[in-house]
Design a protein around this motif. Structure first.
Motif, PDB file in Angstrom:
ATOM      1  N   GLU A  99       4.884  16.922  -0.950  1.00 24.30           N
ATOM      2  CA  GLU A  99       5.201  15.508  -0.821  1.00 24.30           C
ATOM      3  C   GLU A  99       4.429  14.881   0.332  1.00 24.30           C
ATOM      4  O   GLU A  99       3.996  13.732   0.251  1.00 24.30           O
ATOM      5  N   ARG A 100       4.250  15.624   1.424  1.00 25.63           N
ATOM      6  CA  ARG A 100       3.459  15.114   2.540  1.00 25.63           C
ATOM      7  C   ARG A 100       2.013  14.871   2.120  1.00 25.63           C
ATOM      8  O   ARG A 100       1.394  13.867   2.484  1.00 25.63           O
ATOM      9  N   LEU A 101       1.481  15.807   1.346  1.00 21.27           N
ATOM     10  CA  LEU A 101       0.109  15.649   0.876  1.00 21.27           C
ATOM     11  C   LEU A 101      -0.037  14.422  -0.032  1.00 21.27           C
ATOM     12  O   LEU A 101      -1.001  13.650   0.088  1.00 21.27           O
ATOM     13  N   LEU A 102       0.922  14.213  -0.923  1.00 24.41           N
ATOM     14  CA  LEU A 102       0.875  13.046  -1.802  1.00 24.41           C
ATOM     15  C   LEU A 102       0.977  11.753  -1.003  1.00 24.41           C
ATOM     16  O   LEU A 102       0.239  10.791  -1.252  1.00 24.41           O
TER      17      LEU A 102
ATOM     18  N   ALA B 279      -2.259  11.227   0.841  1.00 23.66           N
ATOM     19  CA  ALA B 279      -3.329  10.909  -0.109  1.00 23.66           C
ATOM     20  C   ALA B 279      -3.276   9.441  -0.502  1.00 23.66           C
ATOM     21  O   ALA B 279      -4.305   8.749  -0.524  1.00 23.66           O
ATOM     22  N   VAL B 280      -2.080   8.945  -0.795  1.00 27.89           N
ATOM     23  CA  VAL B 280      -1.920   7.531  -1.151  1.00 27.89           C
ATOM     24  C   VAL B 280      -2.415   6.636  -0.016  1.00 27.89           C
ATOM     25  O   VAL B 280      -3.186   5.689  -0.224  1.00 27.89           O
ATOM     26  N   ARG B 281      -1.959   6.938   1.182  1.00 28.46           N
ATOM     27  CA  ARG B 281      -2.326   6.105   2.327  1.00 28.46           C
ATOM     28  C   ARG B 281      -3.837   6.103   2.562  1.00 28.46           C
ATOM     29  O   ARG B 281      -4.457   5.044   2.754  1.00 28.46           O
ATOM     30  N   LEU B 282      -4.448   7.275   2.531  1.00 27.00           N
ATOM     31  CA  LEU B 282      -5.880   7.375   2.817  1.00 27.00           C
ATOM     32  C   LEU B 282      -6.739   6.830   1.675  1.00 27.00           C
ATOM     33  O   LEU B 282      -7.764   6.177   1.924  1.00 27.00           O
TER      34      LEU B 282
ATOM     35  N   TYR C 264     -11.223   6.477  -2.722  1.00 24.68           N
ATOM     36  CA  TYR C 264     -11.233   7.883  -3.135  1.00 24.68           C
ATOM     37  C   TYR C 264     -12.449   8.629  -2.596  1.00 24.68           C
ATOM     38  O   TYR C 264     -12.335   9.751  -2.085  1.00 24.68           O
ATOM     39  N   HIS C 265     -13.615   8.016  -2.681  1.00 25.97           N
ATOM     40  CA  HIS C 265     -14.842   8.706  -2.270  1.00 25.97           C
ATOM     41  C   HIS C 265     -15.027   8.721  -0.757  1.00 25.97           C
ATOM     42  O   HIS C 265     -15.904   9.441  -0.263  1.00 25.97           O
ATOM     43  N   GLY C 266     -14.208   7.981  -0.043  1.00 22.83           N
ATOM     44  CA  GLY C 266     -14.298   7.977   1.412  1.00 22.83           C
ATOM     45  C   GLY C 266     -13.345   8.950   2.070  1.00 22.83           C
ATOM     46  O   GLY C 266     -13.223   8.970   3.300  1.00 22.83           O
ATOM     47  N   VAL C 267     -12.666   9.757   1.267  1.00 30.03           N
ATOM     48  CA  VAL C 267     -11.646  10.684   1.775  1.00 30.03           C
ATOM     49  C   VAL C 267     -11.940  12.087   1.251  1.00 30.03           C
ATOM     50  O   VAL C 267     -12.299  12.260   0.087  1.00 30.03           O
ATOM     51  N   SER C 268     -11.774  13.084   2.100  1.00 27.93           N
ATOM     52  CA  SER C 268     -11.952  14.478   1.694  1.00 27.93           C
ATOM     53  C   SER C 268     -10.616  15.203   1.677  1.00 27.93           C
ATOM     54  O   SER C 268      -9.616  14.720   2.226  1.00 27.93           O
ATOM     55  N   VAL C 269     -10.594  16.364   1.048  1.00 29.88           N
ATOM     56  CA  VAL C 269      -9.384  17.191   1.059  1.00 29.88           C
ATOM     57  C   VAL C 269      -9.021  17.555   2.489  1.00 29.88           C
ATOM     58  O   VAL C 269      -7.836  17.576   2.859  1.00 29.88           O
ATOM     59  N   ASP C 270     -10.026  17.815   3.318  1.00 35.98           N
ATOM     60  CA  ASP C 270      -9.769  18.125   4.730  1.00 35.98           C
ATOM     61  C   ASP C 270      -9.068  16.958   5.423  1.00 35.98           C
ATOM     62  O   ASP C 270      -8.155  17.169   6.231  1.00 35.98           O
TER      63      ASP C 270
ATOM     64  N   ALA D  57      -5.436  17.287   7.064  1.00 32.72           N
ATOM     65  CA  ALA D  57      -5.256  17.038   8.493  1.00 32.72           C
ATOM     66  C   ALA D  57      -4.202  15.970   8.732  1.00 32.72           C
ATOM     67  O   ALA D  57      -3.364  16.090   9.641  1.00 32.72           O
ATOM     68  N   ALA D  58      -4.210  14.911   7.927  1.00 29.68           N
ATOM     69  CA  ALA D  58      -3.226  13.843   8.094  1.00 29.68           C
ATOM     70  C   ALA D  58      -1.810  14.345   7.822  1.00 29.68           C
ATOM     71  O   ALA D  58      -0.846  13.874   8.426  1.00 29.68           O
ATOM     72  N   ALA D  59      -1.692  15.315   6.907  1.00 30.07           N
ATOM     73  CA  ALA D  59      -0.377  15.869   6.565  1.00 30.07           C
ATOM     74  C   ALA D  59       0.015  17.026   7.471  1.00 30.07           C
ATOM     75  O   ALA D  59       1.112  17.581   7.338  1.00 30.07           O
ATOM     76  N   GLY D  60      -0.896  17.407   8.391  1.00 26.87           N
ATOM     77  CA  GLY D  60      -0.614  18.543   9.277  1.00 26.87           C
ATOM     78  C   GLY D  60      -0.714  19.875   8.576  1.00 26.87           C
ATOM     79  O   GLY D  60      -0.012  20.834   8.919  1.00 26.87           O
ATOM     80  N   ILE D  61      -1.597  19.958   7.586  1.00 21.27           N
ATOM     81  CA  ILE D  61      -1.755  21.170   6.783  1.00 21.27           C
ATOM     82  C   ILE D  61      -3.233  21.534   6.748  1.00 21.27           C
ATOM     83  O   ILE D  61      -4.080  20.669   6.489  1.00 21.27           O
ATOM     84  N   ASN D  62      -3.588  22.782   6.980  1.00 18.01           N
ATOM     85  CA  ASN D  62      -4.998  23.144   6.949  1.00 18.01           C
ATOM     86  C   ASN D  62      -5.516  23.119   5.510  1.00 18.01           C
ATOM     87  O   ASN D  62      -4.758  23.265   4.551  1.00 18.01           O
TER      88      ASN D  62
END
Length: 394
Positions: free
Chosen positions: A217-220, A223-226, A232-238, A242-247
């Motif tokens: 849920e944190r990742l979702l 992801a929405v915010r970023l 979409y193309h300006g954001v990476s999985v990293d 990082a925003a969710a506090g997950i490596n």
């Protein structure tokens, strides 16, 4: 006698043809998903031939958006020769309706693909569009001096959302009839009375993904915010991890990749909309009560989840094809529910005209959510949508 070889001449409007073709591809596929060779193939020329007219893809986008904004400005300037403020306003709105229908495939270019403009061009076209909006607002104030500037601006912006709405759907009417329908709905919005007082502005509610929230849920949420902030193309999985506090490696335990994350965001939005719709319609006794309940539920959901609503509209071209097809079917069924209910409340209108109305109303809500992030006025937005679908206030 030796046969004469035919001379193939390059069309004089080749540059405009390239720009228009590119704009249509950018709108249908997304800017980042279109290459110069794709544009050349659709025009019927070679890739290198593109560079006789434009130095790169960015220059094509800059030119196409600039040309679209010039058309918007020209439409409003046509009002300058009108005999009265009322005639001037009607002339401008009718011309914008004509452009919206006749250049339907380009309608999303400025709104969604304009974010990819180079900064100087983005500033320039934004100011140009703002000037046109202010001119329309001032014309409305001349016609309706009882309005204050804020309310006139609110109605003007809503009317422009109506005018832009043909780009959001595929319903078909004869060109002249479609122009009349869109023009008529926009004029109804500009004539709307009994607009609820603007609510006191609230602070923007930042949605944070707290540490107690499950990782998925944190990742979702992030992801929405970023995706909303950077595209979409300006954001990476990293970035999302990082925003969710997950490596980053842990992200892949939940999602196969960024495209899978985007699809999950869309499915989550569809689920929330489905639940809100079912709850709204469950207690309704007739079509009018059902439609009013649906309006209230939809407006509150979209304005409360403005980031997700913006991503849902702007990033659908980046979905995997199978997910895009599946979600498009879900969206179509949702719109069909609106059309069925609105049709029962507007019996004299044809189903296609009602569908144009529904899409106009839905586009107004989305634009309000996008433009008033975190503090949109639910009663006002609900009043607007009710007016469009019922032809009057609540």
């Amino acid at each position: 006698m030796t046969p004469r070889t035919a001379v193939v001449r390059r069309p004089r409007n080749r540059k405009a043809q390239i720009a228009t073709t590119a704009a249509e591809l950018f709108c249908s596929r997304g800017y980042h998903n279109v290459g110069v060779d794709d544009i050349a193939d659709h025009v019927g020329i070679t890739g290198p031939a593109i560079y006789r007219h434009f130095r790169n893809k960015q220059a094509i986008l800059d030119h196409a958006v600039g040309e679209l904004c010039d058309s918007f400005t020209l439409a409003i300037r046509r009002a300058d020769d009108a005999e009265s403020p009322s005639a001037a306003l009607d002339t401008a709105v009718r011309e914008l309706a004509r452009q919206a229908v006749q250049r339907r495939s380009l309608g999303r270019l400025y709104q969604w693909e304009g974010r990819h403009l180079a900064e100087p061009d983005r500033v320039r076209v934004t100011e140009q569009m703002d000037q046109g909006v202010r001119r329309l607002r001032d014309l409305l104030l001349e016609v309706r001096p009882e309005l204050n500037r804020s309310d006139a601006g609110y109605l003007t912006t809503a009317a422009l959302s109506v005018l832009a709405s043909p780009a959001t759907h595929r319903a078909r009417l004869a060109t002249g009839r479609a122009e009349d329908v869109v023009h008529g709905i926009a004029r109804e919005v500009l004539a709307l009375r009994d607009l609820p007082p603007a609510a006191t502005a609230e602070a923007v509610r930042e949605r944070s993904a707290g540490p107690m929230m499950p990782r998925r849920e944190r990742l979702l949420a992030e992801a929405v915010r970023l995706f909303h902030l950077h595209g979409y193309h300006g954001v990476s999985v990293d970035d999302i991890g990082a925003a969710a506090g997950i490596n980053a490696s842990s992200v892949y335990r939940h999602f196969a990749g960024k495209a899978d994350l985007l699809a999950a965001v869309f499915y989550r939005a569809a689920e929330r909309l489905s639940v809100a719709t079912a709850d709204a319609l469950g207690a309704a006794g007739d079509a009018e009560a059902a439609l009013r309940a649906l309006i209230a539920a939809y407006v509150r959901l979209i304005l409360d989840q403005s980031d997700m609503a913006a991503v849902y509209v702007s990033e659908n071209t980046n979905l995997p094809a199978a997910d895009r097809h599946r979600l498009r079917g879900t969206q179509r069924r949702h719109v069909d529910t609106w059309v069925r209910l609105a049709g029962e409340c507007r019996v004299p209108e044809s189903p296609t005209r009602v569908r144009f109305r529904v899409h106009a109303a839905l586009n107004v809500v989305t634009d309000i959510a996008r433009g008033h992030r975190g503090r949109a006025d639910v009663p006002r937005a609900g009043h607007l949508v009710t007016s469009i679908l019922f032809g009057g206030g609540p």
